[in-house]
Design a protein around this motif. Structure first.
Motif, short mmCIF file in Angstrom:
data_model
loop_
_atom_site.label_atom_id
_atom_site.label_comp_id
_atom_site.label_asym_id
_atom_site.label_seq_id
_atom_site.Cartn_x
_atom_site.Cartn_y
_atom_site.Cartn_z
N ASP A 1 0.81 -1.16 0.07
CA ASP A 1 -0.20 0.05 0.14
C ASP A 1 0.82 1.31 -0.08
O ASP A 1 0.45 2.28 -0.71
N GLN A 2 1.89 1.22 0.93
CA GLN A 2 2.91 2.46 0.98
C GLN A 2 3.61 2.69 -0.37
O GLN A 2 3.86 3.84 -0.72
N ARG A 3 3.86 1.74 -1.37
CA ARG A 3 4.47 1.81 -2.66
C ARG A 3 3.87 1.88 -3.81
O ARG A 3 4.25 1.94 -4.84
N MET A 4 2.48 1.64 -3.66
CA MET A 4 1.61 1.68 -4.74
C MET A 4 1.61 3.11 -5.49
O MET A 4 1.66 4.13 -4.79
N PRO A 5 1.61 3.30 -6.80
CA PRO A 5 1.60 4.64 -7.30
C PRO A 5 0.27 5.33 -7.12
O PRO A 5 -0.70 4.72 -6.72
N VAL B 1 2.08 -9.25 -12.30
CA VAL B 1 1.23 -8.58 -11.13
C VAL B 1 1.82 -7.34 -10.84
O VAL B 1 0.99 -6.26 -10.59
N THR B 2 2.86 -7.01 -10.82
CA THR B 2 3.64 -5.58 -10.61
C THR B 2 3.10 -4.72 -12.08
O THR B 2 2.59 -3.59 -11.69
N ALA B 3 3.16 -5.38 -13.25
CA ALA B 3 2.35 -4.36 -14.22
C ALA B 3 0.82 -4.14 -13.98
O ALA B 3 0.42 -3.11 -14.38
N MET B 4 0.24 -5.16 -13.49
CA MET B 4 -1.32 -5.13 -13.20
C MET B 4 -1.41 -4.11 -12.25
O MET B 4 -2.28 -2.89 -12.63
N VAL B 5 -0.58 -3.88 -11.28
CA VAL B 5 -1.14 -2.73 -10.28
C VAL B 5 -0.50 -1.26 -10.74
O VAL B 5 -0.73 -0.15 -10.09
N ALA C 1 -0.35 -0.08 -13.93
CA ALA C 1 -0.87 0.14 -15.24
C ALA C 1 -1.48 1.68 -15.05
O ALA C 1 -1.82 2.06 -14.14
N PRO C 2 -1.42 2.42 -16.49
CA PRO C 2 -2.03 3.67 -16.24
C PRO C 2 -3.27 3.73 -15.69
O PRO C 2 -4.17 2.83 -16.11
N VAL C 3 -3.57 4.66 -14.89
CA VAL C 3 -4.83 5.08 -14.12
C VAL C 3 -6.03 5.35 -15.39
O VAL C 3 -5.71 6.34 -16.21
#
Length: 209
Positions: free
Chosen positions: A144-148, A200-204, A206-208
C-alpha cells in the motif's frame, strides 16, 4: 482411531471441499462422510462451527508461510520505495513453494483466493487472525505504501485482483503438473516466479483510466 486422527481426517476433507466447492457452499455433512465419520455432528464436536473448521484448515499452512514471507518482507523493506517487485516476491515465492509441497498447499491458495474475493469485512475475526500469522498483512501494508498515486477504491480493486490472479495462477500451475495427461509446456519454477512477479507488478502499476 484417536480423536487427533479423526480431527486430521476432517481437516483434510474440509481442505479439499472448501477449495473445490467454496468455503460457504461446501457441505459439512459431505465433509464428515469423506472423512469416514458416521457421527453427523463430528464437525461441530471437533471445531465448533464452519468457521472453526476453516481456521484449522488455514492454521496448518500458516505456520509454513509466516517465517518465509517475513524473511522476504525484510528484503523488500531494504529496497527503494518504488520497488514493488520485491514486495510481490514476498507473496509469490512462498506461495509457489507451498503449492509445490502437495495438494494441501494448492488447496490452501485456492481457499485464500476466495477469502480475498469476499473481502475482510465478510471474514470471521478468528479467520482474519490466523491469516495474520502468515505475514501477509504486513506485506500488503508495505505494498500500500509503494503503490503509485491513484484513488483509494481503485487501489483496493487492483490489489485484490492482482492477489486473486497470482494465487489462482500458482494453484492452477500446481494442479496442471499433477495431471496424468500433459498440457501446455510449463516454465521452470524460477522462471514462473519471476514472470508472475513481473505480471502482477504491471497490473497494479498500469495507467489509471
Amino acid at each position: 482411531m484417536s480423536a487427533d486422527d479423526t480431527r486430521q481426517l476432517l481437516i483434510d476433507a474440509a481442505t479439499r471441499a472448501f477449495a473445490e466447492h467454496g468455503v460457504h457452499n461446501a457441505s459439512l455433512l459431505e465433509i464428515t462422510r469423506q472423512a469416514g465419520q458416521r457421527n453427523r455432528g463430528a464437525v461441530h464436536y471437533h471445531f465448533g462451527s464452519r468457521e472453526g473448521m476453516l481456521v484449522a484448515v488455514l492454521a496448518r499452512e500458516a505456520e509454513f508461510l509466516g517465517p518465509r514471507e517475513r524473511e522476504l518482507l525484510a528484503v523488500a523493506q531494504s529496497r527503494p520505495r518504488e520497488d514493488l517487485a520485491s514486495v510481490f516476491e514476498a507473496v509469490v515465492r512462498p506461495a509457489v513453494e507451498l503449492a509445490e509441497t502437495g495438494w494441501r498447499g494448492r488447496c490452501f491458495l485456492q481457499i485464500v483466493a476466495q477469502l480475498v474475493d469476499d473481502g475482510p469485512g465478510s471474514t470471521d475475526p478468528a479467520v482474519q487472525e490466523v491469516l495474520g500469522r502468515t505475514g501477509g498483512f504486513e506485506v500488503y501494508d508495505l505494498l500500500d505504501q509503494r503503490m503509485p498515486p491513484m484513488p483509494e477504491a481503485l487501489q483496493i480493486e487492483r490489489t485484490a485482483l492482482a492477489t486473486s490472479f497470482l494465487l489462482r495462477s500458482i494453484a492452477d500451475r500446481a494442479r496442471a503438473r499433477d495431471r496424468e495427461t500433459p498440457g501446455r509446456a510449463q516454465l521452470s519454477t524460477e522462471d514462473f516466479i519471476r514472470n508472475l512477479i513481473s505480471m502482477v507488478t504491471a497490473m497494479v502499476t498500469a495507467p489509471v483510466p
